[in-house]
Write a protein that holds these residues in place. Structure first.
Motif, mmCIF file in Angstrom:
data_model
loop_
_atom_site.group_PDB
_atom_site.id
_atom_site.type_symbol
_atom_site.label_atom_id
_atom_site.label_comp_id
_atom_site.label_asym_id
_atom_site.label_seq_id
_atom_site.Cartn_x
_atom_site.Cartn_y
_atom_site.Cartn_z
ATOM 1 N N CYS A 1 50.375 56.217 35.124
ATOM 2 C CA CYS A 1 50.001 56.928 36.347
ATOM 3 C C CYS A 1 50.869 58.166 36.567
ATOM 4 O O CYS A 1 50.396 59.187 37.061
ATOM 5 C CB CYS A 1 50.066 56.007 37.556
ATOM 6 N N VAL A 2 52.130 58.094 36.195
ATOM 7 C CA VAL A 2 53.032 59.245 36.340
ATOM 8 C C VAL A 2 52.567 60.363 35.407
ATOM 9 O O VAL A 2 52.468 61.528 35.820
ATOM 10 C CB VAL A 2 54.494 58.850 36.036
ATOM 11 N N ALA A 3 52.259 60.021 34.169
ATOM 12 C CA ALA A 3 51.770 61.025 33.215
ATOM 13 C C ALA A 3 50.466 61.634 33.708
ATOM 14 O O ALA A 3 50.268 62.850 33.619
ATOM 15 C CB ALA A 3 51.582 60.391 31.842
ATOM 16 N N ASP A 4 49.597 60.811 34.264
ATOM 17 C CA ASP A 4 48.299 61.291 34.748
ATOM 18 C C ASP A 4 48.479 62.306 35.883
ATOM 19 O O ASP A 4 47.757 63.294 35.954
ATOM 20 C CB ASP A 4 47.458 60.102 35.213
ATOM 21 N N ARG A 5 49.450 62.069 36.753
ATOM 22 C CA ARG A 5 49.671 62.958 37.905
ATOM 23 C C ARG A 5 50.504 64.186 37.569
ATOM 24 O O ARG A 5 50.292 65.248 38.127
ATOM 25 C CB ARG A 5 50.381 62.192 39.032
ATOM 26 N N LYS A 6 51.473 64.045 36.674
ATOM 27 C CA LYS A 6 52.475 65.092 36.475
ATOM 28 C C LYS A 6 52.246 66.009 35.278
ATOM 29 O O LYS A 6 52.789 67.097 35.234
ATOM 30 C CB LYS A 6 53.869 64.467 36.347
ATOM 31 N N VAL A 7 51.503 65.559 34.284
ATOM 32 C CA VAL A 7 51.332 66.346 33.056
ATOM 33 C C VAL A 7 49.926 66.948 33.077
ATOM 34 O O VAL A 7 48.947 66.228 33.255
ATOM 35 C CB VAL A 7 51.550 65.482 31.795
ATOM 36 N N HIS A 8 49.845 68.255 32.891
ATOM 37 C CA HIS A 8 48.570 68.959 33.049
ATOM 38 C C HIS A 8 48.130 69.619 31.753
ATOM 39 O O HIS A 8 48.814 69.561 30.740
ATOM 40 C CB HIS A 8 48.692 69.989 34.179
ATOM 41 N N MET B 264 41.910 52.742 33.001
ATOM 42 C CA MET B 264 41.348 52.839 34.343
ATOM 43 C C MET B 264 42.375 52.547 35.436
ATOM 44 O O MET B 264 42.444 53.264 36.427
ATOM 45 C CB MET B 264 40.154 51.883 34.476
ATOM 46 N N VAL B 265 43.173 51.502 35.253
ATOM 47 C CA VAL B 265 44.136 51.094 36.281
ATOM 48 C C VAL B 265 45.354 52.020 36.290
ATOM 49 O O VAL B 265 45.926 52.286 37.335
ATOM 50 C CB VAL B 265 44.536 49.613 36.088
ATOM 51 N N LYS B 266 45.735 52.502 35.126
ATOM 52 C CA LYS B 266 46.869 53.418 34.955
ATOM 53 C C LYS B 266 48.158 52.889 35.597
ATOM 54 O O LYS B 266 48.716 53.501 36.500
ATOM 55 C CB LYS B 266 46.542 54.802 35.513
ATOM 56 N N PRO B 267 48.658 51.740 35.107
ATOM 57 C CA PRO B 267 49.949 51.259 35.632
ATOM 58 C C PRO B 267 51.067 52.208 35.202
ATOM 59 O O PRO B 267 50.876 53.062 34.327
ATOM 60 C CB PRO B 267 50.099 49.888 34.965
ATOM 61 N N SER C 146 37.818 72.742 26.957
ATOM 62 C CA SER C 146 36.691 72.274 27.765
ATOM 63 C C SER C 146 37.010 72.300 29.251
ATOM 64 O O SER C 146 36.167 72.707 30.060
ATOM 65 C CB SER C 146 36.281 70.866 27.330
ATOM 66 N N SER C 147 38.208 71.889 29.617
ATOM 67 C CA SER C 147 38.555 71.901 31.040
ATOM 68 C C SER C 147 38.606 73.328 31.573
ATOM 69 O O SER C 147 38.200 73.595 32.700
ATOM 70 C CB SER C 147 39.863 71.155 31.302
ATOM 71 N N ARG C 148 39.057 74.265 30.759
ATOM 72 C CA ARG C 148 39.062 75.677 31.176
ATOM 73 C C ARG C 148 37.637 76.212 31.318
ATOM 74 O O ARG C 148 37.331 76.936 32.272
ATOM 75 C CB ARG C 148 39.851 76.527 30.195
ATOM 76 N N GLN C 149 36.773 75.854 30.377
ATOM 77 C CA GLN C 149 35.377 76.303 30.449
ATOM 78 C C GLN C 149 34.687 75.769 31.698
ATOM 79 O O GLN C 149 33.882 76.462 32.314
ATOM 80 C CB GLN C 149 34.599 75.862 29.203
ATOM 81 N N LEU C 150 35.008 74.536 32.053
ATOM 82 C CA LEU C 150 34.374 73.895 33.211
ATOM 83 C C LEU C 150 35.088 74.223 34.515
ATOM 84 O O LEU C 150 34.544 73.989 35.591
ATOM 85 C CB LEU C 150 34.350 72.379 33.009
ATOM 86 N N GLY C 151 36.323 74.721 34.419
ATOM 87 C CA GLY C 151 37.094 75.018 35.623
ATOM 88 C C GLY C 151 37.539 73.769 36.365
ATOM 89 O O GLY C 151 37.766 73.800 37.567
ATOM 90 N N VAL C 152 37.644 72.663 35.634
ATOM 91 C CA VAL C 152 38.026 71.381 36.233
ATOM 92 C C VAL C 152 39.053 70.717 35.322
ATOM 93 O O VAL C 152 38.790 70.525 34.135
ATOM 94 C CB VAL C 152 36.806 70.436 36.373
ATOM 95 N N HIS C 153 40.212 70.359 35.878
ATOM 96 C CA HIS C 153 41.191 69.626 35.076
ATOM 97 C C HIS C 153 40.688 68.202 34.881
ATOM 98 O O HIS C 153 40.322 67.527 35.831
ATOM 99 C CB HIS C 153 42.563 69.601 35.747
#
Length: 160
Positions: free
Chosen positions: A124-131, A117-120, A71-78
């Motif tokens: 937060c590291v996983a959210d920023r670093k893993v794609h 939502m808060v991503k402590p 889905s992210s590839r189809q939309l072109g948005v991660h």
């Protein structure tokens, strides 16, 4: 592709699942709406023996990596805000071996949304670093585990 419509999702089953049967199209808090739509499945999962529940959730997470990546590839948005399959799986993790009383369900929902939502740290590291699809799923899996740990602690101390 711009933001999909419900008609487009209905024509593409992989995107329909990734968008939580359309709940991710909500213009307001799509992650919360996706979590609400995924929540009723906890009662079905609670009917299964724990090992089977773990297998189902693991398979849903693996499927989610594929659905979210596609889905992210189809939309072109991660990690498009409307992709909510990750919320489904995260909230299911929250309720592993949790008695499904209404206070527990409300608490688990709120606790999972807090961590998502808060991503402590380390979420937060996983959210920023893993794609990719794995990255989209991984931070919600961690949020689910953090919420599960919190729920089990509340149960242990007889708060729930």
């Amino acid at each position: 592709m711009a933001d999909p419509t419900l008609q487009q999702l209905l024509r593409e089953p992989r995107m329909l699942l990734a968008f939580g049967f359309g709940s991710g199209l909500s213009p307001v808090v799509p992650g919360t709406m996706g979590t609400l739509v995924g929540l009723p499945a906890i009662w079905l999962l609670a009917l299964l023996p724990l090992p089977i529940t773990l297998i189902v959730i693991t398979l849903a997470a693996i499927l989610g990596v594929y659905l979210c990546d596609y889905s992210s590839r189809q939309l072109g948005v991660h990690d498009h805000k409307g992709i909510v399959w990750d919320e489904f799986v995260g909230v299911w993790i929250t309720f592993l071996a949790v008695p499904l009383t209404w206070p527990a369900v409300v608490a688990g929902f709120v606790i999972f949304r807090f961590f998502d939502m808060v991503k402590p740290w380390p979420i937060c590291v996983a959210d920023r670093k893993v794609h990719g699809g794995f990255g989209i799923m991984f931070d919600d899996l961690l949020a689910g585990l953090a919420a599960l740990g919190t729920m089990q602690t509340l149960i242990y101390f007889s708060i729930l």
